[in-house]
Scaffold this motif. Structure first.
Motif, PDB file in Angstrom:
ATOM      1  N   ILE A  26     -12.688  -4.597  -0.228  1.00  0.00           N
ATOM      2  CA  ILE A  26     -11.303  -4.531  -0.703  1.00  0.00           C
ATOM      3  C   ILE A  26     -10.397  -5.129   0.359  1.00  0.00           C
ATOM      4  O   ILE A  26     -10.482  -4.770   1.531  1.00  0.00           O
ATOM      5  N   CYS A  27      -9.532  -6.042  -0.063  1.00  0.00           N
ATOM      6  CA  CYS A  27      -8.511  -6.603   0.825  1.00  0.00           C
ATOM      7  C   CYS A  27      -7.145  -6.172   0.304  1.00  0.00           C
ATOM      8  O   CYS A  27      -6.909  -6.139  -0.908  1.00  0.00           O
ATOM      9  N   THR A  28      -6.261  -5.859   1.225  1.00  0.00           N
ATOM     10  CA  THR A  28      -4.929  -5.405   0.840  1.00  0.00           C
ATOM     11  C   THR A  28      -4.111  -6.544   0.236  1.00  0.00           C
ATOM     12  O   THR A  28      -4.403  -7.714   0.469  1.00  0.00           O
ATOM     13  N   PRO A  29      -3.079  -6.189  -0.510  1.00  0.00           N
ATOM     14  CA  PRO A  29      -2.255  -7.222  -1.156  1.00  0.00           C
ATOM     15  C   PRO A  29      -1.554  -8.106  -0.132  1.00  0.00           C
ATOM     16  O   PRO A  29      -1.180  -7.656   0.947  1.00  0.00           O
ATOM     17  N   TYR A  30      -1.409  -9.350  -0.503  1.00  0.00           N
ATOM     18  CA  TYR A  30      -0.639 -10.282   0.313  1.00  0.00           C
ATOM     19  C   TYR A  30       0.808 -10.182  -0.109  1.00  0.00           C
ATOM     20  O   TYR A  30       1.140 -10.433  -1.258  1.00  0.00           O
ATOM     21  N   LYS A  31       1.685  -9.819   0.803  1.00  0.00           N
ATOM     22  CA  LYS A  31       3.096  -9.638   0.452  1.00  0.00           C
ATOM     23  C   LYS A  31       3.808 -10.959   0.235  1.00  0.00           C
ATOM     24  O   LYS A  31       4.719 -11.058  -0.556  1.00  0.00           O
ATOM     25  N   GLN A  32       3.400 -12.011   0.952  1.00  0.00           N
ATOM     26  CA  GLN A  32       4.076 -13.291   0.816  1.00  0.00           C
ATOM     27  C   GLN A  32       3.588 -14.086  -0.387  1.00  0.00           C
ATOM     28  O   GLN A  32       4.197 -15.065  -0.770  1.00  0.00           O
ATOM     29  N   ASP A  33       2.502 -13.659  -1.005  1.00  0.00           N
ATOM     30  CA  ASP A  33       1.943 -14.367  -2.149  1.00  0.00           C
ATOM     31  C   ASP A  33       2.840 -14.185  -3.379  1.00  0.00           C
ATOM     32  O   ASP A  33       3.455 -13.142  -3.561  1.00  0.00           O
ATOM     33  N   ALA A  34       2.877 -15.188  -4.221  1.00  0.00           N
ATOM     34  CA  ALA A  34       3.687 -15.115  -5.437  1.00  0.00           C
ATOM     35  C   ALA A  34       3.158 -14.036  -6.390  1.00  0.00           C
ATOM     36  O   ALA A  34       3.922 -13.407  -7.095  1.00  0.00           O
ATOM     37  N   ASN A  35       1.848 -13.843  -6.407  1.00  0.00           N
ATOM     38  CA  ASN A  35       1.224 -12.828  -7.258  1.00  0.00           C
ATOM     39  C   ASN A  35       0.449 -11.844  -6.385  1.00  0.00           C
ATOM     40  O   ASN A  35      -0.772 -11.934  -6.288  1.00  0.00           O
ATOM     41  N   PRO A  36       1.153 -10.922  -5.748  1.00  0.00           N
ATOM     42  CA  PRO A  36       0.434 -10.009  -4.858  1.00  0.00           C
ATOM     43  C   PRO A  36      -0.520  -9.120  -5.642  1.00  0.00           C
ATOM     44  O   PRO A  36      -0.241  -8.748  -6.779  1.00  0.00           O
ATOM     45  N   GLY A  37      -1.635  -8.844  -5.043  1.00  0.00           N
ATOM     46  CA  GLY A  37      -2.599  -7.982  -5.705  1.00  0.00           C
ATOM     47  C   GLY A  37      -3.738  -7.628  -4.784  1.00  0.00           C
ATOM     48  O   GLY A  37      -3.977  -8.305  -3.783  1.00  0.00           O
ATOM     49  N   TRP A  38      -4.405  -6.559  -5.128  1.00  0.00           N
ATOM     50  CA  TRP A  38      -5.595  -6.145  -4.395  1.00  0.00           C
ATOM     51  C   TRP A  38      -6.720  -7.112  -4.720  1.00  0.00           C
ATOM     52  O   TRP A  38      -6.929  -7.470  -5.870  1.00  0.00           O
ATOM     53  N   GLU A  39      -7.464  -7.514  -3.715  1.00  0.00           N
ATOM     54  CA  GLU A  39      -8.619  -8.386  -3.918  1.00  0.00           C
ATOM     55  C   GLU A  39      -9.875  -7.543  -3.724  1.00  0.00           C
ATOM     56  O   GLU A  39     -10.064  -6.933  -2.677  1.00  0.00           O
ATOM     57  N   VAL A  40     -10.714  -7.504  -4.754  1.00  0.00           N
ATOM     58  CA  VAL A  40     -11.964  -6.747  -4.711  1.00  0.00           C
ATOM     59  C   VAL A  40     -13.088  -7.734  -4.975  1.00  0.00           C
ATOM     60  O   VAL A  40     -13.017  -8.530  -5.910  1.00  0.00           O
ATOM     61  N   PHE A  41     -14.114  -7.682  -4.124  1.00  0.00           N
ATOM     62  CA  PHE A  41     -15.200  -8.645  -4.268  1.00  0.00           C
ATOM     63  C   PHE A  41     -16.495  -8.094  -3.695  1.00  0.00           C
ATOM     64  O   PHE A  41     -16.495  -7.136  -2.928  1.00  0.00           O
ATOM     65  N   ASN A  42     -17.585  -8.718  -4.100  1.00  0.00           N
ATOM     66  CA  ASN A  42     -18.896  -8.416  -3.527  1.00  0.00           C
ATOM     67  C   ASN A  42     -19.271  -9.575  -2.615  1.00  0.00           C
ATOM     68  O   ASN A  42     -18.617 -10.606  -2.610  1.00  0.00           O
ATOM     69  N   ASP A  43     -20.316  -9.406  -1.844  1.00  0.00           N
ATOM     70  CA  ASP A  43     -20.716 -10.465  -0.926  1.00  0.00           C
ATOM     71  C   ASP A  43     -21.506 -11.571  -1.589  1.00  0.00           C
ATOM     72  O   ASP A  43     -21.599 -12.665  -1.068  1.00  0.00           O
ATOM     73  N   GLY A  44     -22.092 -11.291  -2.735  1.00  0.00           N
ATOM     74  CA  GLY A  44     -22.905 -12.305  -3.392  1.00  0.00           C
ATOM     75  C   GLY A  44     -24.189 -12.546  -2.626  1.00  0.00           C
ATOM     76  O   GLY A  44     -24.555 -11.802  -1.721  1.00  0.00           O
ATOM     77  N   VAL A  45     -24.864 -13.612  -2.963  1.00  0.00           N
ATOM     78  CA  VAL A  45     -26.118 -13.968  -2.315  1.00  0.00           C
ATOM     79  C   VAL A  45     -25.948 -15.351  -1.722  1.00  0.00           C
ATOM     80  O   VAL A  45     -25.600 -16.293  -2.425  1.00  0.00           O
ATOM     81  N   GLU A  46     -26.187 -15.468  -0.429  1.00  0.00           N
ATOM     82  CA  GLU A  46     -26.050 -16.769   0.222  1.00  0.00           C
ATOM     83  C   GLU A  46     -27.144 -17.707  -0.276  1.00  0.00           C
ATOM     84  O   GLU A  46     -28.317 -17.355  -0.315  1.00  0.00           O
ATOM     85  N   GLY A  47     -26.745 -18.891  -0.649  1.00  0.00           N
ATOM     86  CA  GLY A  47     -27.699 -19.892  -1.118  1.00  0.00           C
ATOM     87  C   GLY A  47     -27.376 -21.245  -0.524  1.00  0.00           C
ATOM     88  O   GLY A  47     -26.427 -21.408   0.249  1.00  0.00           O
ATOM     89  N   VAL A  48     -28.149 -22.238  -0.893  1.00  0.00           N
ATOM     90  CA  VAL A  48     -27.956 -23.583  -0.358  1.00  0.00           C
ATOM     91  C   VAL A  48     -26.593 -24.135  -0.763  1.00  0.00           C
ATOM     92  O   VAL A  48     -25.892 -24.733   0.045  1.00  0.00           O
ATOM     93  N   GLY A  49     -26.202 -23.913  -1.990  1.00  0.00           N
ATOM     94  CA  GLY A  49     -24.948 -24.465  -2.484  1.00  0.00           C
ATOM     95  C   GLY A  49     -23.754 -23.543  -2.289  1.00  0.00           C
ATOM     96  O   GLY A  49     -22.726 -23.722  -2.921  1.00  0.00           O
TER      97      GLY A  49
END
Length: 126
Positions: free
Chosen positions: A60-83
């Protein structure tokens, strides 16, 4: 996607299964726990949302206040691959619980699609 569809995918992502359509009880075989289907709502229940974060190892990343569309960013790490990173899901929403639920639901959809492809490949090889 409707809230009901999101909630179904999130309880599946957490590991709950629907015990019986008539009784509407969720059970978790690994933990030996159960709860009423109506009691599962991580959109409104902060503890349940945090269970998803822990279980799915979401970031979880906190909202960006300077961004036009502030919001919480939620993500997983995924799987590292060649591409680059495969399977990574990133969701941004002004409401933290909704961002968590949408990310969990997308991960569950990805997992379901992946399992379907694997079972299709195994049938083709037989």
């Amino acid at each position: 996607m409707s809230d009901n569809e999101l909630l179904k995918l999130t309880y599946e992502a957490y590991g709950f299964r629907l015990h019986s359509m008539s009784s509407k009880v969720l059970y978790h075989a690994d933990y030996g726990t159960s709860m009423k289907l109506d009691d599962w709502n991580p959109l409104r229940d902060d503890a349940q949302a945090m269970w998803l974060v822990e279980r799915l190892r979401l970031n979880i990343c906190t909202p960006y206040k300077q961004d036009a569309n502030p919001g919480w960013e939620v993500f997983n790490d995924g799987v590292e691959g060649v591409g680059g990173t495969e399977g990574q899901v990133i969701v941004v929403n002004a409401f933290l619980n909704r961002a968590i639920v949408e990310c969990a639901a997308k991960l569950q959809l990805q997992s379901s699609i992946s399992k379907q492809r694997q079972s299709g490949d195994e049938e083709a090889n037989d």
